[in-house]
Design a protein around this motif. Sequence first.
Motif, PDB file in Angstrom:
ATOM      1  N   LYS A  51      16.460  18.046 -34.664  1.00  0.00           N
ATOM      2  CA  LYS A  51      15.435  17.634 -33.701  1.00  0.00           C
ATOM      3  C   LYS A  51      16.093  17.192 -32.395  1.00  0.00           C
ATOM      4  CE  LYS A  51      12.308  17.975 -36.928  1.00  0.00           C
ATOM      5  NZ  LYS A  51      12.814  19.011 -37.781  1.00  0.00           N
ATOM      6  N   ASP A  86       6.965  31.213 -32.200  1.00  0.00           N
ATOM      7  CA  ASP A  86       8.283  30.576 -32.207  1.00  0.00           C
ATOM      8  C   ASP A  86       9.429  31.531 -31.897  1.00  0.00           C
ATOM      9  OD1 ASP A  86       6.971  28.273 -32.988  1.00  0.00           O
ATOM     10  OD2 ASP A  86       7.447  28.509 -35.116  1.00  0.00           O
ATOM     11  N   SER A 150       9.867  23.754 -29.916  1.00  0.00           N
ATOM     12  CA  SER A 150      10.241  23.621 -31.317  1.00  0.00           C
ATOM     13  C   SER A 150       9.888  24.919 -32.027  1.00  0.00           C
ATOM     14  CB  SER A 150       9.534  22.437 -31.976  1.00  0.00           C
ATOM     15  OG  SER A 150       8.150  22.690 -32.048  1.00  0.00           O
TER      16      SER A 150
END
Length: 186
Positions: A51, A86, A150
């Motif tokens: 992250k 993504d 993300s």
Amino acid sequence: MKKRIVWLLFVALVLCLSLPSWADESVVRFAGEAKKFVYLPEDGDLFTDFKGVMPGDVRTQTVVVTNAYAEKVDIYLQAEGASEADKAFLSALKLAVVQGERVLFDGTADESDGLSARTLLGSFEKGQSATLLVTLTVPATLDNAFMDASGDVIWTFFAEQQAVRTGDDSRLLPYAIIGGVLLSVM
């Protein structure tokens, strides 16, 4: 007074260094009684160290796969490719998955080439485990278009219980039949 402050700083430093790091390792445990896998952390996110990455970062996450079931099982890993949403972000990142000396995957994070089919991680007796070392590399050239982006890479684990030999494969039944036939003939 100075000695006391130095002493308190020293104690604080020792305490900080002695605390375990929970984010360094994720655990996937096959709990056969429930016929399911148990994940630590409990939310199933195995990649907590990935992250908030920045351009130029290289992050490594350890994933330990364990058999907690009483029987021997084969454990497999399968990865899905990235979703269309993504794909642009994940295609810029490099992902490597290594188990011991064996490279399971080495490519861009949006692909699953080496893991698209079920990949056998091993046959595990109760309590045995394997360690996967997952490395994410973010290129230094990644631009601001991906700031706060993300992406999800979905890993699915499978367990298959191995056939249990009961000893019933003896030849006693055919001999008993032959013996019975011989007795009835006599």
